[in-house]
Design a protein around this motif. Structure first.
Motif, PDB file in Angstrom:
ATOM      1  N   ALA A  37       0.827  -1.213   0.000  1.00 55.48           N
ATOM      2  CA  ALA A  37       0.000   0.000   0.000  1.00 55.48           C
ATOM      3  C   ALA A  37       0.864   1.266   0.000  1.00 55.48           C
ATOM      4  CB  ALA A  37      -0.934  -0.007   1.201  1.00 55.48           C
ATOM      5  N   SER A  38       2.106   1.153  -0.471  1.00 54.69           N
ATOM      6  CA  SER A  38       2.997   2.308  -0.506  1.00 54.69           C
ATOM      7  C   SER A  38       2.621   3.248  -1.642  1.00 54.69           C
ATOM      8  CB  SER A  38       4.446   1.853  -0.694  1.00 54.69           C
ATOM      9  OG  SER A  38       5.292   2.990  -0.767  1.00 54.69           O
ATOM     10  N   LEU A  39       2.717   4.542  -1.360  1.00 53.73           N
ATOM     11  CA  LEU A  39       2.510   5.562  -2.393  1.00 53.73           C
ATOM     12  C   LEU A  39       3.784   5.793  -3.195  1.00 53.73           C
ATOM     13  CD1 LEU A  39       0.428   8.214  -0.419  1.00 53.73           C
ATOM     14  CD2 LEU A  39      -0.380   6.309  -1.818  1.00 53.73           C
ATOM     15  N   LEU A  40       4.900   5.282  -2.702  1.00 51.34           N
ATOM     16  CA  LEU A  40       6.191   5.507  -3.333  1.00 51.34           C
ATOM     17  C   LEU A  40       6.664   4.270  -4.084  1.00 51.34           C
ATOM     18  CD1 LEU A  40       7.870   7.522  -0.457  1.00 51.34           C
ATOM     19  CD2 LEU A  40       6.781   8.399  -2.527  1.00 51.34           C
ATOM     20  N   THR A  41       5.869   3.846  -5.051  1.00 54.86           N
ATOM     21  CA  THR A  41       6.238   2.712  -5.887  1.00 54.86           C
ATOM     22  C   THR A  41       7.258   3.161  -6.928  1.00 54.86           C
ATOM     23  OG1 THR A  41       4.494   3.140  -7.505  1.00 54.86           O
ATOM     24  CG2 THR A  41       3.913   1.717  -5.636  1.00 54.86           C
ATOM     25  N   LYS A  42       7.824   2.206  -7.634  1.00 55.49           N
ATOM     26  CA  LYS A  42       8.806   2.514  -8.672  1.00 55.49           C
ATOM     27  C   LYS A  42       8.204   3.448  -9.729  1.00 55.49           C
ATOM     28  CE  LYS A  42      11.823   0.257 -12.011  1.00 55.49           C
ATOM     29  NZ  LYS A  42      12.200  -1.022 -12.631  1.00 55.49           N
ATOM     30  N   GLU A  43       6.957   3.207 -10.114  1.00 58.01           N
ATOM     31  CA  GLU A  43       6.273   4.018 -11.131  1.00 58.01           C
ATOM     32  C   GLU A  43       5.626   5.264 -10.538  1.00 58.01           C
ATOM     33  OE1 GLU A  43       5.227   0.700 -10.543  1.00 58.01           O
ATOM     34  OE2 GLU A  43       6.690  -0.097 -11.944  1.00 58.01           O
ATOM     35  N   GLY A  44       5.535   5.325  -9.215  1.00 58.96           N
ATOM     36  CA  GLY A  44       4.855   6.428  -8.558  1.00 58.96           C
ATOM     37  C   GLY A  44       3.348   6.211  -8.524  1.00 58.96           C
ATOM     38  N   THR A  45       2.661   7.060  -7.815  1.00 54.34           N
ATOM     39  CA  THR A  45       1.199   7.075  -7.742  1.00 54.34           C
ATOM     40  C   THR A  45       0.782   8.530  -7.972  1.00 54.34           C
ATOM     41  OG1 THR A  45       1.356   7.315  -5.331  1.00 54.34           O
ATOM     42  CG2 THR A  45       1.018   5.075  -6.186  1.00 54.34           C
ATOM     43  N   SER A  46      -0.511   8.801  -7.919  1.00 53.92           N
ATOM     44  CA  SER A  46      -0.948  10.179  -8.147  1.00 53.92           C
ATOM     45  C   SER A  46      -2.198  10.499  -7.346  1.00 53.92           C
ATOM     46  CB  SER A  46      -1.211  10.413  -9.641  1.00 53.92           C
ATOM     47  OG  SER A  46      -2.162   9.494 -10.119  1.00 53.92           O
ATOM     48  N   ILE A  47      -2.406  11.788  -7.145  1.00 54.97           N
ATOM     49  CA  ILE A  47      -3.629  12.301  -6.537  1.00 54.97           C
ATOM     50  C   ILE A  47      -4.463  12.862  -7.673  1.00 54.97           C
ATOM     51  CG2 ILE A  47      -4.627  13.988  -4.945  1.00 54.97           C
ATOM     52  CD1 ILE A  47      -1.833  13.991  -3.526  1.00 54.97           C
ATOM     53  N   ALA A  80      -7.817  17.507 -12.143  1.00 51.93           N
ATOM     54  CA  ALA A  80      -6.520  17.895 -11.579  1.00 51.93           C
ATOM     55  C   ALA A  80      -5.750  16.639 -11.192  1.00 51.93           C
ATOM     56  CB  ALA A  80      -6.691  18.807 -10.379  1.00 51.93           C
ATOM     57  N   CYS A  81      -4.415  16.771 -11.227  1.00 52.31           N
ATOM     58  CA  CYS A  81      -3.554  15.616 -10.950  1.00 52.31           C
ATOM     59  C   CYS A  81      -2.246  16.086 -10.322  1.00 52.31           C
ATOM     60  CB  CYS A  81      -3.276  14.873 -12.252  1.00 52.31           C
ATOM     61  SG  CYS A  81      -2.288  13.362 -12.088  1.00 52.31           S
ATOM     62  N   GLY A  82      -1.711  15.244  -9.454  1.00 48.99           N
ATOM     63  CA  GLY A  82      -0.390  15.483  -8.868  1.00 48.99           C
ATOM     64  C   GLY A  82       0.355  14.180  -8.714  1.00 48.99           C
ATOM     65  N   LYS A  83       1.575  14.124  -9.200  1.00 47.58           N
ATOM     66  CA  LYS A  83       2.382  12.906  -9.141  1.00 47.58           C
ATOM     67  C   LYS A  83       3.054  12.781  -7.775  1.00 47.58           C
ATOM     68  CE  LYS A  83       6.296  10.542 -11.239  1.00 47.58           C
ATOM     69  NZ  LYS A  83       7.283  10.531 -12.289  1.00 47.58           N
ATOM     70  N   ILE A  84       2.876  11.605  -7.146  1.00 39.50           N
ATOM     71  CA  ILE A  84       3.530  11.297  -5.873  1.00 39.50           C
ATOM     72  C   ILE A  84       4.741  10.441  -6.199  1.00 39.50           C
ATOM     73  CG2 ILE A  84       3.314  10.197  -3.616  1.00 39.50           C
ATOM     74  CD1 ILE A  84       0.226  10.512  -3.948  1.00 39.50           C
ATOM     75  N   SER A  85       5.919  10.949  -5.882  1.00 35.76           N
ATOM     76  CA  SER A  85       7.143  10.250  -6.235  1.00 35.76           C
ATOM     77  C   SER A  85       8.290  10.687  -5.339  1.00 35.76           C
ATOM     78  CB  SER A  85       7.490  10.545  -7.701  1.00 35.76           C
ATOM     79  OG  SER A  85       8.728  10.015  -8.044  1.00 35.76           O
TER      80      SER A  85
END
Length: 172
Positions: free
Chosen positions: A131-141, A163-168
């Protein structure tokens, strides 16, 4: 002299722990690719706290979800994938067989097109794991045009993505 040897491993261990990411700023963009503010996400003992500070959204109630891909390609943000759902649950905070890890309460945007809000995402983490938000590909809001009804599949009948924001871990 023995005390010095005890302190060295503690200093090294402390240095390693500081590399863990516990707080990130996520830049949010609209469907034109313009910045509309940021969401600060922070690891807490009860999940991830999300502080929204945005301007330029349509007034009213809007669904907000965490998606499984860290790609924010305007104008439709379809490349962000689906709601983050590592446990294969149904969509919706009100669904008896839900909710996705990426399901969050709706945001309320003020008449001046701004939103300052704090939401908790109790089923996700900034640490390693499924359930990590910091995957190799990233996640987004992702913020949707409409509100989430808390039940409808697959995204709560929330309409398009606005709207979108990349979590990385990486800033790029």
């Amino acid at each position: 002299m023995k005390r010095a040897w005890i302190l060295i491993p503690l200093i090294l261990l402390t240095g390693c722990l500081e590399k863990d990411i516990t707080k990130l700023d996520v830049e949010m963009i609209n469907d034109k690719g313009d910045s509309i503010g940021k969401v600060t996400i922070q690891e807490m003992s009860s999940g991830v706290k999300m502080n929204f500070d945005l301007k330029g959204l349509p007034p009213g109630e809007h669904a907000v979800h965490i998606h499984d891909k860290g790609i924010c390609k305007a104008p439709d943000f379809k490349a962000a994938g689906k709601d983050l759902n590592p446990d294969k649950k149904k969509h919706g905070l009100l669904h008896p067989k839900g909710a996705h890890a990426g399901d969050l309460p709706n945001l309320i945007v003020e008449e001046d097109e701004s939103v300052k809000a704090e939401l908790m995402a109790p089923k996700v983490t900034l640490k390693e794991g499924k359930a990590s938000l910091l995957t190799k590909e990233g996640t987004s809001i992702i913020i949707h045009d409409g509100k989430d009804d808390g039940m409808s599949q697959p995204e709560g009948d929330a309409n398009g993505r606005i709207a979108c924001g990349k979590i990385s871990k990486n800033k790029k």
